[in-house]
Each structure stands twice: as structure tokens, then as C-alpha cells.
Design a protein around this motif. Structure first.
Motif, mmCIF file in Angstrom:
data_model
loop_
_atom_site.group_PDB
_atom_site.id
_atom_site.type_symbol
_atom_site.label_atom_id
_atom_site.label_comp_id
_atom_site.label_asym_id
_atom_site.label_seq_id
_atom_site.Cartn_x
_atom_site.Cartn_y
_atom_site.Cartn_z
ATOM 1 N N VAL A 195 -2.797 -9.425 -1.065
ATOM 2 C CA VAL A 195 -2.722 -8.035 -0.442
ATOM 3 C C VAL A 195 -3.777 -7.154 -0.739
ATOM 4 C CG1 VAL A 195 -0.238 -8.041 -0.338
ATOM 5 C CG2 VAL A 195 -1.105 -6.886 -2.068
ATOM 6 N N GLY A 196 -4.647 -7.480 -1.790
ATOM 7 C CA GLY A 196 -5.858 -6.731 -2.321
ATOM 8 C C GLY A 196 -6.911 -6.525 -1.248
ATOM 9 N N GLU A 197 -7.642 -5.610 -1.248
ATOM 10 C CA GLU A 197 -8.564 -5.653 -0.326
ATOM 11 C C GLU A 197 -9.970 -6.495 -0.421
ATOM 12 O OE1 GLU A 197 -11.763 -1.926 1.025
ATOM 13 O OE2 GLU A 197 -9.816 -1.314 0.104
ATOM 14 N N SER A 198 -9.670 -7.160 -1.592
ATOM 15 C CA SER A 198 -10.780 -7.983 -2.014
ATOM 16 C C SER A 198 -10.323 -9.413 -1.633
ATOM 17 C CB SER A 198 -11.477 -7.779 -3.221
ATOM 18 O OG SER A 198 -12.088 -6.627 -3.350
ATOM 19 N N ARG A 230 0.845 -1.161 -0.028
ATOM 20 C CA ARG A 230 0.047 -0.039 -0.066
ATOM 21 C C ARG A 230 0.943 1.223 0.094
ATOM 22 N NH1 ARG A 230 -4.729 -2.081 2.400
ATOM 23 N NH2 ARG A 230 -5.176 -4.075 1.162
ATOM 24 N N ILE A 231 1.879 1.284 0.738
ATOM 25 C CA ILE A 231 3.042 2.504 0.665
ATOM 26 C C ILE A 231 3.238 2.787 -0.518
ATOM 27 C CG2 ILE A 231 4.892 3.188 1.732
ATOM 28 C CD1 ILE A 231 3.044 3.328 3.906
ATOM 29 N N LEU A 232 3.677 1.723 -1.393
ATOM 30 C CA LEU A 232 4.311 1.874 -2.926
ATOM 31 C C LEU A 232 3.037 2.578 -3.637
ATOM 32 C CD1 LEU A 232 6.292 1.557 -5.212
ATOM 33 C CD2 LEU A 232 5.284 -0.714 -5.751
ATOM 34 N N ASP A 233 1.758 2.312 -3.414
ATOM 35 C CA ASP A 233 0.730 2.787 -4.176
ATOM 36 C C ASP A 233 0.539 4.150 -3.757
ATOM 37 O OD1 ASP A 233 -0.170 0.699 -5.892
ATOM 38 O OD2 ASP A 233 -1.229 -0.182 -4.094
ATOM 39 N N GLU A 234 0.752 4.464 -2.448
ATOM 40 C CA GLU A 234 0.581 5.787 -2.012
ATOM 41 C C GLU A 234 1.736 6.918 -2.669
ATOM 42 O OE1 GLU A 234 -1.700 7.886 -0.886
ATOM 43 O OE2 GLU A 234 -3.091 6.148 -0.396
ATOM 44 N N VAL A 235 3.132 6.187 -2.664
ATOM 45 C CA VAL A 235 4.029 7.135 -3.047
ATOM 46 C C VAL A 235 3.702 7.250 -4.415
ATOM 47 C CG1 VAL A 235 6.528 6.918 -3.782
ATOM 48 C CG2 VAL A 235 5.877 6.348 -1.566
ATOM 49 N N LEU A 236 3.157 6.341 -5.353
ATOM 50 C CA LEU A 236 2.755 6.377 -6.934
ATOM 51 C C LEU A 236 1.620 7.326 -6.736
ATOM 52 C CD1 LEU A 236 3.768 2.844 -7.850
ATOM 53 C CD2 LEU A 236 4.888 5.001 -8.373
ATOM 54 N N ASN A 237 0.890 7.535 -5.936
ATOM 55 C CA ASN A 237 -0.390 8.229 -5.984
ATOM 56 C C ASN A 237 -1.491 7.328 -6.887
ATOM 57 O OD1 ASN A 237 -1.961 10.425 -5.470
ATOM 58 N ND2 ASN A 237 -0.881 11.864 -6.267
ATOM 59 N N ARG A 238 -1.373 5.961 -6.813
ATOM 60 C CA ARG A 238 -2.403 5.350 -7.261
ATOM 61 C C ARG A 238 -3.231 4.575 -6.301
ATOM 62 N NH1 ARG A 238 1.292 1.345 -11.191
ATOM 63 N NH2 ARG A 238 1.985 3.134 -12.534
ATOM 64 N N ALA A 239 -4.365 4.315 -6.837
ATOM 65 C CA ALA A 239 -5.493 3.534 -6.082
ATOM 66 C C ALA A 239 -4.978 2.007 -6.164
ATOM 67 C CB ALA A 239 -6.869 3.662 -6.527
ATOM 68 N N PRO A 240 -4.986 1.455 -4.818
ATOM 69 C CA PRO A 240 -4.380 -0.077 -4.929
ATOM 70 C C PRO A 240 -5.385 -0.932 -5.585
ATOM 71 C CG PRO A 240 -4.523 0.778 -2.742
ATOM 72 C CD PRO A 240 -5.107 2.084 -3.453
ATOM 73 N N ASN A 241 -4.748 -1.921 -6.171
ATOM 74 C CA ASN A 241 -5.490 -2.926 -6.748
ATOM 75 C C ASN A 241 -6.214 -3.766 -5.755
ATOM 76 O OD1 ASN A 241 -6.575 -4.997 -8.347
ATOM 77 N ND2 ASN A 241 -4.543 -5.825 -8.880
ATOM 78 N N ARG A 242 -7.581 -3.530 -5.844
ATOM 79 C CA ARG A 242 -8.447 -4.397 -4.974
ATOM 80 C C ARG A 242 -8.353 -5.760 -5.050
ATOM 81 N NH1 ARG A 242 -12.755 -1.317 -2.762
ATOM 82 N NH2 ARG A 242 -13.686 -3.214 -2.038
ATOM 83 N N HIS A 243 -7.871 -6.065 -6.278
ATOM 84 C CA HIS A 243 -8.246 -7.697 -6.473
ATOM 85 C C HIS A 243 -6.734 -8.253 -6.489
ATOM 86 C CE1 HIS A 243 -12.553 -7.312 -7.212
ATOM 87 N NE2 HIS A 243 -12.061 -6.011 -7.749
#
Ligand SMILES: [Zn+2]
Length: 532
Positions: free
Chosen positions: A295-298, A278-291
Motif C-alpha cells: 500500500v505504500g506510495e513507493s 491511508r484513512i487510518l494514517d489521517e485519523v492518526l495525523n501521521r504521514a503514511p509509510n511510503r515504503h
């Protein structure tokens, strides 16, 4: 039975940085390197020293960590001596523990792209690897287009791999640069290679162009390779690199691999995987891949009565591994249990002790959910999470109150006739019974507001003198006229400690102000500023 050691090599900051739209700053790279090192990876490849200012600065000073910090660059140019190749010299000057050299191993590329002879290319590989070894660093040879090269001319591709190994390369990296090789081909070719280069010197580096990045990496391991290269979240150009975020838990949680191999990633470290992703996604300013697998939310979300009741009886009914092993949580529509245990774990991590059945925990969970639904991202803004928790579960002194603020943005011609945009902010605050009015100027409204806010906080001033804003990220969360803005701020103090805060509002200045206030209050609390 003794397990064999598998080495894990991350190239998020080098190969991953080739991705369209990705441009890491030095701060970004250091933050991600810290996450990767925390996971227990063996190598962190961080960039090309000499090729751009960010990477030159990164490798300009030594940065001790558990992983081997690795620099990437080209083998020496054919027809030139080592000392007469500035690119190679910049690489040797890097403060790195290991150096990975890319070399051509496909006869077609040697001929067409390099315009040199096969013999001269082999010489360049040997000399370059030997020079790295002589400099006291570990050498790796990244065999570009190895699989395509092997299919075209197996003898030459193998000759390159053997030359690097004999010259002292710790790892000979077999690359599927174009990403089109299939698992059965990888397995067959690696089986041949390990007859010439020992498997514990053979590494696999694949791209995901047929969606087989993970499968190809595992195929190479089955055939005898003992290092896997990849990136966090599979970041990489085109369809991405082999995804370490899926490979690591597979190696550790699937019996066939877990019984045969071990890595430096411990079960405790594996539990930080979701966070690192998730930290990498934040640094990239991207929404995490839920799927995303693991590690995905789903990945562990269950919907529908039969699934949910079965999972409640025994999670193994619909889950292939327990979510907590990778730091993820189970989500069920009929129950808050997942959310509650997640919250308890987070509170525990920041040192707030409350009994699990304390009614305030349920209320806190509700508030967190409400706020996340409108756009707050606490996974990446732990300081804001801590402030919220302390407000609801403990107590936070009201160090100061901001009565009002005003920000002006002016675009005009300066004395030199240049068009400039300047911002000025005025903040009216009450500190220690006094009303203070501060004015700040900056190159943008947020910068001006920050200047004004931190200009005069009376008795608290000395606690925030060393506070510095390091990074500022804005994301627009919903389209259309009702868009809201999320601002994520990274702050740092004089001792190099860093923390993240978040603010959300339809107005970008408001969102920034909220994140700034959280950052200042967090610093005051952590440094033990006395309550008024
Ligand atoms: Zn690559």
C-alpha cells in the motif's frame, strides 16, 4: 479442491490503540470500524467496555455491521464470584456480538502477577468463558503469553487452551504477547496445540518485536490455526502487531495461500485496502509509510530507464503483484499513466464522467499534483477532491462570495476572575445580491469563524442548518519558518452522512476557512441548492 475458511480478526481499535501517542475518539473509532467492515473482516474488536468513557459509549448502543463487533476484557478475578466482579459485569452488559477475554496461561505470570494458584486460574477461565456463552455471545479466550508459557510449562499452557475450548470458546487465541517468538517455534508449537484443540478453533495473535509478525501469523496458519488477529498498518505498542495490511493481500495474491484458503475479503474489497490504510494514517495525523508493502506510495514506484522501460513492456518484470489489486497505483518518473488512471478511477467513483482523452483531464491531473505537492491530501478529503474536480471539469455555481473576514482572539479575566480566551469573527459576504455581515463567537478562532460564516446565508441557510463539524485536525507540514498548515475537517449532516474537506495555508485560520468553505459548498451541491 474446496478451500478452507480463514477468519480475520482486527484489533486496531483495541490492541492498536495501546500505541504511544494514539488516542482514538469515538468518531475516530466508528470511522475506522466502517473501513474495516468495508474490507470484509470477520471481527472488529473495538475496545474495553467499562474501562473508559469512549469504549463504554461505543458499546452502549448496538452498531449493526457485517463484521462481529467484539468487546475485550479480563476473565473474572480469581477468588471472586462472577456476580461480584464489576469489570466482568460491565463486559457482559456491552452491546457486542462477541467477547474476547484475556486470561493468563504462563504459570510464572499466574503465580507472580495474579498471585493465585494454577488450579484457581483454570477455574476462572472456564467459568468466564461459560458465562459469555450463556449470555448468548460468542466467546474467545486470549491466551496471554501463550508461547512463553508453553516453553516454560507446556502442560499448563495446553490445559488453559483446552479448558477454554471445552467451556465453549469459539476461538482460543494463542498470543505471542512479548513478540519474541520466531516463525519455526510458532509453527512447531501450533502443530502441537492443534492436536488438542481443533485448528478451526485456534487463532494466532502476534507482535512484531523481531519483525516477524507477518511470518509468524503465516507459520501458524501452515500449522493449522484458522484465525489471524492483527491490526491495520501493523499499528500497536512497541514494534506493532501483526500487520493485516500485508497479511490480507499475501493470503489472497500468493498462490500457495490463495489456493488453500479463503476469507470474506473479495477481490473488489481488496482494492479498497490502500484507501483504508491511508484513512487510518489521517485519523492518526501521521504521514503514511511510503515504503509499506503493497500500500505504500513507493511499493510500485519505478525509477531508472531500464526498469521503467521493462515495466512498460510487462509490469511483471519488476512487480510481484499488480498494484491495482490492492488499490495502489504504479508510479513511473517518465510517465503520467499511473496518475491518470488513478484520477480516472477517482472521478468514476464520485460520478463525474469525462472521456479519458479529454484535455481537461490532463490539466486536472496537473492541478491535483501541484496541490498535493504543497500539502493538500485528497485521499483523505474526498469532498474537497470532488469540489476541485467539479470546478475544473464541470461547473460549480457561485452560491455566495466572501468579501472579507476578521478574527479576534482575546485573553482576559471574566466576571468571576477566571482567565479565559474567547474568539470573535466577523464575516462579510454577498448572498443573492445582498451584502451580509455576520458575527460569531466561539472558544477558538476557527469555531468563531464557522459560527459567523454559517449564521446567515440567506436562501441557502436551510441547506446548511443541519451541518455540523465533527472533527478538526491540524498538521504542520514543513519545519522552520516556511511551515505550512494543513487542516482536515470532518462534517456531518442531519442524516448522519459524513464528508471530509481540506485546506492548506501558511496561516492556520486561512487553511481552516478554505476547508469550511469547501464543506459548505459541497453540502449545497449535494443537496441540490439552486444556483443564484
Ligand atoms: Zn497483543
Amino acid at each position: 479442491m474446496a478451500r478452507e475458511q480463514l477468519s480475520l480478526y482486527d484489533t486496531t481499535l483495541r490492541d492498536g490503540a495501546q500505541t504511544q501517542g494514539v488516542d482514538f475518539s469515538l468518531e475516530d473509532k466508528l470511522l475506522i470500524a466502517e473501513q474495516l467492515d468495508g474490507l470484509g473482516l470477520d471481527y472488529v474488536e473495538a475496545g474495553y467496555p467499562g474501562a473508559n468513557p469512549t469504549d463504554t459509549r461505543l458499546f452502549g448502543e448496538s452498531r449493526p455491521m457485517g463484521a462481529k463487533l467484539t468487546a475485550f476484557g479480563m476473565t473474572k478475578r480469581p477468588g471472586r464470584s462472577l456476580s461480584n466482579d464489576p469489570g466482568f459485569q460491565a463486559l457482559l452488559a456491552a452491546k457486542a456480538d462477541a467477547i474476547c477475554l484475556v486470561g493468563k496461561t504462563w504459570d510464572f505470570h499466574v503465580d507472580v502477577a495474579l498471585g493465585t494458584t494454577l488450579e484457581e486460574n483454570l477455574e476462572a477461565i472456564k467459568e468466564s468463558v461459560a458465562a459469555v456463552v450463556d449470555s448468548g455471545r460468542e466467546a474467545l479466550l486470549d491466551c496471554e503469553h501463550f508461547f512463553d508459557g508453553y516453553k516454560a510449562n507446556p502442560d499448563y499452557a495446553l490445559a488453559c487452551a483446552k479448558a477454554a475450548h471445552e467451556a465453549g470458546a469459539r476461538w482460543v487465541v494463542l498470543c505471542d504477547t512479548n513478540g519474541g517468538t520466531l516463525p519455526e517455534e510458532v509453527e512447531a508449537i501450533v502443530t502441537e496445540v492443534v492436536k488438542h484443540v481443533p485448528g478451526d478453533h485456534v487463532s494466532i495473535h502476534v507482535h512484531n518485536d523481531t519483525d516477524n509478525g507477518v511470518a509468524n501469523s503465516l507459520a501458524a496458519v501452515r500449522a493449522g490455526a484458522r484465525q489471524i488477529q492483527g491490526t491495520l498498518n501493523g499499528l500497536g505498542e512497541r514494534c506493532g502487531n501483526a500487520n493485516l495490511t500485508s497479511i490480507i493481500p499475501t493470503l489472497m495474491l500468493k498462490t500457495d495461500y490463495a489456493e488453500r484458503y479463503e476469507t470474506r475479503v473479495t477481490p473488489e474489497k481488496l482494492r479498497t485496502l490502500t484507501h483504508a490504510s491511508r484513512i487510518l494514517d489521517e485519523v492518526l495525523n501521521r504521514a503514511p509509510n511510503r515504503h509499506a508493502p503493497y500500500v505504500g506510495e513507493s511499493a510500485f514506484a519505478h525509477k531508472g530507464g531500464i526498469h521503467v522501460s521493462a515495466v512498460q513492456k510487462d509490469p511483471r518484470t519488476y512487480e510481484h503483484v499488480p498494484p491495482e489489486t490492492v488499490g495502489n497505483v504504479r508510479r513511473m518518473l517518465v510517465s503520467d499513466q499511473g496518475g491518470r488512471s488513478n484520477i480516472m478511477a477517482q472521478l468514476d467513483r464520485i460520478g463525474i464522467a469525462v472521456p479519458k482523452d479529454d484535455p481537461r483531464v490532463a490539466r486536472f491531473l496537473e492541478v491535483v499534483k501541484e496541490r498535493e505537492a504543497v500539502g493538500y491530501a485528497y485521499e483523505a478529503a474526498e469532498a474537497s477532491f470532488e469540489m476541485l474536480a467539479r470546478r475544473l471539469l464541470g461547473n460549480v455555481p457561485q452560491f455566495f462570495d466572501v468579501d472579507s473576514f476578521r478574527v479576534l482572539v482575546e485573553r482576559r479575566h471574566n466576571a468571576l476572575g477566571e482567565l479565559v480566551t474567547v474568539s470573535e469573527a466577523t464575516v462579510k459576504a454577498r448572498v443573492d445580491g445582498n451584502t451580509v455581515m455576520s458575527v460569531g463567537e466561539g472558544n477558538g478562532p476557527v469555531n468563531a469563524l464557522d459560527m459567523a460564516l454559517r449564521k446567515d446565508l440567506g436562501p441557502y441557510q436551510r441547506y446548511i442548518d443541519d451541518l455540523e463539524l465533527v472533527d478538526y485536525k491540524v498538521r504542520i507540514l514543513t519545519g522552520g519558518t516556511d511551515a505550512v498548515t494543513r487542516v482536515l475537517i470532518e462534517s456531518r449532516d442531519g442524516e448522519g452522512r459524513r464528508w471530509f474537506t481540506v485546506g492548506v495555508s501558511p496561516n492556520i485560520v486561512d487553511a481552516s476557512f478554505e476547508a469550511l468553505l469547501d464543506s459548505i459548498n459541497y453540502k449545497l451541491i449535494r443537496d441540490g441548492a439552486p444556483a443564484p
